[in-house]
Write a protein that holds these residues in place. Structure first.
Motif, PDB file in Angstrom:
ATOM      1  N   GLY A   1       0.807  -1.337   0.021  1.00 57.88           N
ATOM      2  CA  GLY A   1      -0.104  -0.037  -0.016  1.00 57.88           C
ATOM      3  C   GLY A   1       0.732   1.439  -0.121  1.00 57.88           C
ATOM      4  N   ALA A   2       1.986   1.080  -0.480  1.00 60.49           N
ATOM      5  CA  ALA A   2       2.899   2.232  -0.504  1.00 60.49           C
ATOM      6  C   ALA A   2       2.467   3.024  -1.538  1.00 60.49           C
ATOM      7  N   MET A   3       2.760   4.443  -1.311  1.00 57.37           N
ATOM      8  CA  MET A   3       2.570   5.573  -1.991  1.00 57.37           C
ATOM      9  C   MET A   3       3.138   5.275  -3.689  1.00 57.37           C
ATOM     10  N   LEU A   4       2.172   5.704  -4.608  1.00 60.49           N
ATOM     11  CA  LEU A   4       2.514   5.546  -5.816  1.00 60.49           C
ATOM     12  C   LEU A   4       3.582   6.797  -6.472  1.00 60.49           C
ATOM     13  N   THR A   5       3.117   7.861  -5.809  1.00 63.58           N
ATOM     14  CA  THR A   5       3.880   9.004  -6.009  1.00 63.58           C
ATOM     15  C   THR A   5       3.825   9.863  -4.790  1.00 63.58           C
TER      16      THR A   5
ATOM     17  N   ARG B   1      -6.237  20.275  -3.825  1.00 63.82           N
ATOM     18  CA  ARG B   1      -5.047  19.836  -3.717  1.00 63.82           C
ATOM     19  C   ARG B   1      -4.858  18.386  -3.063  1.00 63.82           C
ATOM     20  N   PHE B   2      -4.015  17.534  -4.033  1.00 65.34           N
ATOM     21  CA  PHE B   2      -3.798  16.099  -3.607  1.00 65.34           C
ATOM     22  C   PHE B   2      -2.430  15.861  -3.173  1.00 65.34           C
ATOM     23  N   GLY B   3      -2.232  15.155  -2.028  1.00 63.63           N
ATOM     24  CA  GLY B   3      -1.061  15.029  -1.456  1.00 63.63           C
ATOM     25  C   GLY B   3      -0.243  13.831  -2.367  1.00 63.63           C
ATOM     26  N   ALA B   4      -1.006  12.703  -2.364  1.00 62.22           N
ATOM     27  CA  ALA B   4      -0.457  11.549  -3.049  1.00 62.22           C
ATOM     28  C   ALA B   4      -1.321  10.629  -3.275  1.00 62.22           C
ATOM     29  N   ILE B   5      -1.142   9.841  -4.362  1.00 63.20           N
ATOM     30  CA  ILE B   5      -1.680   8.536  -4.622  1.00 63.20           C
ATOM     31  C   ILE B   5      -1.151   7.183  -4.432  1.00 63.20           C
ATOM     32  N   ARG B   6      -1.929   6.475  -3.938  1.00 63.02           N
ATOM     33  CA  ARG B   6      -1.020   4.847  -3.677  1.00 63.02           C
ATOM     34  C   ARG B   6      -1.408   4.168  -4.814  1.00 63.02           C
TER      35      ARG B   6
ATOM     36  N   PRO C   1      -9.743   7.745 -10.716  1.00 66.08           N
ATOM     37  CA  PRO C   1      -8.322   7.389 -10.255  1.00 66.08           C
ATOM     38  C   PRO C   1      -7.528   7.627 -11.336  1.00 66.08           C
ATOM     39  N   THR C   2      -7.839   7.245 -12.586  1.00 69.22           N
ATOM     40  CA  THR C   2      -6.783   7.189 -13.857  1.00 69.22           C
ATOM     41  C   THR C   2      -6.514   8.819 -13.855  1.00 69.22           C
ATOM     42  N   GLN C   3      -7.743   9.685 -14.006  1.00 68.67           N
ATOM     43  CA  GLN C   3      -7.309  10.941 -14.107  1.00 68.67           C
ATOM     44  C   GLN C   3      -6.464  11.554 -12.861  1.00 68.67           C
ATOM     45  N   LEU C   4      -6.413  11.166 -11.693  1.00 62.79           N
ATOM     46  CA  LEU C   4      -5.771  11.731 -10.700  1.00 62.79           C
ATOM     47  C   LEU C   4      -4.117  11.195 -11.028  1.00 62.79           C
ATOM     48  N   GLU C   5      -4.107   9.912 -11.105  1.00 59.50           N
ATOM     49  CA  GLU C   5      -2.875   9.150 -11.556  1.00 59.50           C
ATOM     50  C   GLU C   5      -2.234   9.997 -12.547  1.00 59.50           C
ATOM     51  N   ARG C   6      -2.819  10.365 -13.640  1.00 61.39           N
ATOM     52  CA  ARG C   6      -2.301  11.168 -14.719  1.00 61.39           C
ATOM     53  C   ARG C   6      -1.606  12.410 -14.070  1.00 61.39           C
ATOM     54  N   LEU C   7      -2.546  13.034 -13.318  1.00 64.12           N
ATOM     55  CA  LEU C   7      -2.261  14.393 -12.520  1.00 64.12           C
ATOM     56  C   LEU C   7      -0.968  14.470 -11.689  1.00 64.12           C
ATOM     57  N   LEU C   8      -0.829  13.155 -11.060  1.00 63.91           N
ATOM     58  CA  LEU C   8       0.263  12.991  -9.840  1.00 63.91           C
ATOM     59  C   LEU C   8       1.486  12.405 -10.542  1.00 63.91           C
ATOM     60  N   ARG C   9       1.187  11.423 -11.621  1.00 63.61           N
ATOM     61  CA  ARG C   9       2.433  10.674 -11.951  1.00 63.61           C
ATOM     62  C   ARG C   9       3.167  11.544 -13.024  1.00 63.61           C
ATOM     63  N   ASP C  10       4.626  11.115 -13.099  1.00 66.60           N
ATOM     64  CA  ASP C  10       5.307  11.999 -13.935  1.00 66.60           C
ATOM     65  C   ASP C  10       4.941  11.837 -15.229  1.00 66.60           C
ATOM     66  N   ILE C  11       4.955  13.198 -15.721  1.00 66.60           N
ATOM     67  CA  ILE C  11       4.092  13.294 -17.301  1.00 66.60           C
ATOM     68  C   ILE C  11       4.775  12.621 -18.265  1.00 66.60           C
TER      69      ILE C  11
END
Length: 356
Positions: A144-148, A162-167, A232-242
């Motif tokens: 369950g570690a943070m994905l970013t 504002r989103f801190g991180a997504i696991r 979740p997919t959109q949040l992942e795109r927002l927080l993941r390295d583009i």
């Protein structure tokens, strides 16, 4: 004669493709060795030196994509240069082979490389990058570690998030929502976590502060529903390295940002870099051919490779400089990719025509 010409095409393609593959292996080997030495300091807990090597192995598709243009440039230089040194190109020209036909023979294996690179960029590297990051973080931090840990901001309707991180299990950490009435802040909500369950978000540990002209009111809820169009997919795109996202993901993310009346220059820039990769590699091949047939045809092979590396670095730096310039001066990100590409192609064609 036509059969002989086809055999010449295959011979040129075989030499150039072999050189590109060798250069790619050398670049990847050097990069992994340097990265391995640098990442050994990150070992902790269950994350051992062997795990570092496995992590770098998972990221090989991304590194392959990153180094492909340089490998094409240097590989074309080495492949054509070796044929020029053994006078094979001179024999081909004497046999009636035009310069344009020789360059087309070089382009054929590059087209194969382009197809492979585009497939890797779309279907392979985004998945391996995501899996590698999640795997490494879980090895270091547990399940369950943070994905970013890269925070992000998002606008939706009358709210700013504002989103801190997504696991890795689609749990959002440290979520804050600011609601506005025109330009006046009227409500701030903070949640410790947000869970995605059965197609909807559920907030946990929710503190809401309502702001009035003469006072503020706060309340706490252990759980509350979160009504939003974000997935979740959109949040992942927002927080993941583009940079690691697939072209289709970048295009979808850019459209989403534009639908929210937000700037989409960054995802569009990386989208055009990936989509226009065939033109980029083609222009670099023209530069490589112009070095072999043009002003550098009489110098040593090592000198040609040196100039090729310098040219590749200049090309990359110009693109990197034009990327923020497109945002500052308001021109389309596609020109940040096309300008250096067309400039390389123009220089290559000029020298080839002058010496053809």
């Amino acid at each position: 004669m036509l059969i002989a010409m086809d055999q010449m095409d295959r011979y040129i393609a075989r030499n150039v493709l072999a050189a590109i593959v060798v250069v790619q292996f050398v670049l990847l080997g050097l990069d992994i060795t340097i990265a391995y030495i640098g990442d050994l300091g990150d070992t902790q807990g269950d994350y051992s030196a062997l795990d570092v090597l496995l992590y770098l192995g998972m990221r090989l598709p991304w590194r392959f994509y990153q180094y492909a243009p340089v490998a094409v440039l240097i590989g074309a230089l080495i492949g054509l240069g070796s044929m020029a040194s053994s006078n094979e190109l001179t024999v081909m020209r004497a046999a009636g082979r035009s310069l344009a036909r020789i360059v087309w023979g070089v382009m054929k294996p590059v087209l194969l490389v382009v197809v492979v690179v585009l497939l890797v960029a779309e279907f392979v590297s985004p998945r391996t990058e995501q899996y590698a990051e999640a795997w490494r973080l879980e090895q270091r931090q547990g399940e369950g570690a943070m994905l970013t840990t890269r925070s992000g901001w998002q606008f939706e309707g009358d709210s700013v998030y504002r989103f801190g991180a997504i696991r890795a299990d689609n749990v959002v950490l440290d979520l804050t929502r600011y609601r506005f009435d025109e330009r006046r802040l009227i409500e701030a909500t903070h949640a410790n976590r947000a869970y995605w369950e059965e197609g909807a978000w559920l907030l946990e540990g929710v503190t809401t502060t309502r702001i009035f002209d003469d006072r503020t009111e706060s309340d706490y809820q252990p759980a509350a529903a979160w009504e939003t169009a974000l997935t979740p997919t959109q949040l992942e795109r927002l927080l993941r390295d583009i940079e690691s996202q697939a072209p289709s993901e970048l295009w979808a993310y850019a459209n989403f940002l534009q639908s929210q009346n937000l700037q989409a220059d960054q995802p569009l820039l990386y989208f055009w870099q990936k989509v226009l990769m065939p033109l980029t590699m083609g222009s670099l091949v023209l530069i490589a051919a112009s070095f072999v047939f043009g002003p550098l045809r009489s110098v040593a092979a090592g000198t040609r490779v040196f100039y090729g590396v310098v040219t590749g670095l200049v090309f990359k730096y110009v693109q990197d400089l034009l990327a923020p310039a497109s945002t500052i001066f308001g021109f389309s990100p596609v020109w940040a990719v096309l300008v250096p590409t067309l400039a390389c192609a123009a220089v290559g064609i000029y020298f080839l025509r002058r010496n053809g």
